[in-house]
Design an enzyme around this catalytic site. Structure first.
Site, PDB file in Angstrom:
ATOM      1  N   THR A   1      -6.448  -4.816   0.543  1.00 32.66           N
ATOM      2  CA  THR A   1      -5.611  -5.461   1.307  1.00 32.66           C
ATOM      3  C   THR A   1      -5.977  -6.369   2.492  1.00 32.66           C
ATOM      4  O   THR A   1      -4.903  -6.921   2.364  1.00 32.66           O
ATOM      5  CB  THR A   1      -5.074  -3.880   2.282  1.00 32.66           C
ATOM      6  OG1 THR A   1      -5.445  -2.822   1.183  1.00 32.66           O
ATOM      7  CG2 THR A   1      -3.641  -4.130   2.711  1.00 32.66           C
TER       8      THR A   1
ATOM      9  N   ASP B   1       0.782  -0.870   0.248  1.00 35.95           N
ATOM     10  CA  ASP B   1      -0.076   0.421   0.109  1.00 35.95           C
ATOM     11  C   ASP B   1       0.757   1.385   0.279  1.00 35.95           C
ATOM     12  O   ASP B   1       0.237   2.243  -0.861  1.00 35.95           O
ATOM     13  CB  ASP B   1      -0.684   0.384   1.164  1.00 35.95           C
ATOM     14  CG  ASP B   1      -1.913  -1.601   0.949  1.00 35.95           C
ATOM     15  OD1 ASP B   1      -3.024  -1.083   1.470  1.00 35.95           O
ATOM     16  OD2 ASP B   1      -1.177  -2.004   1.523  1.00 35.95           O
TER      17      ASP B   1
HETATM   18 MG    MG Z   1      -6.266   0.532   0.097  1.00 30.07          MG
END
Ligand code: MG
Ligand code: AMP
Ligand code: MG
Length: 337
Positions: free
Chosen positions: A122, A51
């Site tokens: 995620t 990320d």
């Molecule tokens: Mg995200």
């Protein structure tokens, strides 16, 4: 085509190349086996090294070429110099060849807002990693039949992961690029992993085959890791023939445009503007609709609230049917703003 491509077409062409680079970073971090997981607001709200690196790569690459555009990314990162090897300067040639829809041909940099979700899904990315790297350290991709059998359901989670770059003008999501880094994970060595889909209002959408769910079946796709009573009550009120629970807003919109689901229903706060901007643009480019649970459109100006408080209802067709089935009790349970 006369003259140089319109600014917005150059931006989409850059976003495409940047999203492909992002996909390769997402795969590389998975391959390394060390995800660098941080909990943000809790165990269901995670951030990984992927990320962080991807957001740095996307924001730095786009702002270098388009310095006056407002770029809003999901992750809260310290402002620091970005390593040169994260910068992508390519542009997709076929996008530059397209004729810009007339209403967007004079847009200036200052008028555009780019919403970036560097890694959507995620939670699923981390669950897939635990299973893959735990059972077979540093073997990637898990191409063998034995590997696929051993890792079974965890492997499916790889498809939930996407990178989202949404482009808004005048508060409206007008173009979106979605990279799916692990698309084709089932295939053998030699097959390339990942794909990039994109769409723009007035031009259509590309990188996949548009399909509808056959026979008018109501197949509802919804969250697998952020559910609650409002979400399940709402799904049931729509009298689905089938319910699919998967991660990622991007992934669920891909299911809608590829005929795997008829409606994306999430009657809860939780999704943010970076989750919906790119998916909404792609869906709208092929005639679909994304709104809140009250049927109201979301707006994407630079100063809007990030949270999509009133949930997400998205369809390729028959939006009115699903909207009309949302129970009053669910609407009452959602924040009013
Ligand atoms: Mg995200
Ligand atoms: P999901 O369908 O659960 O994968 O959610 C789609 C997107 O919205 C993902 O980026 C999630 O991280 C985000 N999201 C949804 N609900 C929540 C929540 N309760 N907390 C944090 N993020 C959420
Ligand atoms: Mg997301």
């Amino acid at each position: 085509m006369a003259g140089s491509p319109a600014l917005v077409m150059r931006l989409v062409a850059s976003a495409f190349a940047v999203a492909e680079r992002a996909g390769s970073i997402v795969r590389k971090v998975m391959h390394s086996g060390d995800l660098g997981i941080v909990e943000k607001t809790g165990a269901s709200d995670l951030q990984t090294l992927a990320d962080r690196l991807v957001q740095k790569s996307i924001c730095a690459s786009l702002s270098r070429r388009f310095p006056k555009i407002t770029i809003i990314g999901e992750e809260d990162l310290p402002s620091e110099a970005v390593e040169e090897d994260l910068i992508e300067s390519g542009q997709a040639g076929d996008i530059l060849q397209k004729v810009c829809p007339a209403e967007y041909s004079d847009i200036r940099e200052e008028e555009l807002v780019v919403w970036v979700d560097p890694l959507d899904g995620t939670k699923e990315y981390t669950e897939a990693a635990v299973s893959l790297n735990g059972a077979a350290p540093h073997t990637w991709p898990p191409h063998t039949a034995l590997g696929a059998l051993r890792h079974g359901t965890a492997l499916c989670l790889l498809d939930h992961v996407t990178v989202l770059i949404g482009i808004a003008y005048d508060g409206k999501a007008i173009a979106g690029v979605i990279n799916q880094p692990f698309f084709n994970y089932q295939l053998g060595p030699g097959e390339s992993l990942g794909r990039t889909l994109w769409g723009m209002l007035g031009l259509g959408a590309f990188g996949f085959e548009l399909k509808e769910v056959p026979g008018g079946r109501r197949i509802i796709t919804t969250t697998r890791s952020h559910s609650n009573k409002l979400v399940t009550d709402c799904v049931q009120a729509m009298e689905p023939h089938e319910v699919i629970k998967v991660g990622g807003a991007g992934n669920k919109i891909i299911q809608l445009v590829e005929g795997k689901a008829s409606a994306y229903v999430f009657a809860s706060p939780g999704c943010k503007k970076w989750d919906t901007c790119a998916p909404e643009a792609l869906l709208h480019a092929v005639g679909g609709k994304l709104t809140d649970m009250r049927g109201r459109p979301y707006r994407y100006h630079a100063d809007v609230k990030h949270m999509n408080s009133a949930g997400v209802l998205a369809t390729l067709r028959d939006h009115q049917y699903y909207s009309s089935r949302v129970p009053e009790s669910v609407l009452q349970g959602l924040p009013s703003d």
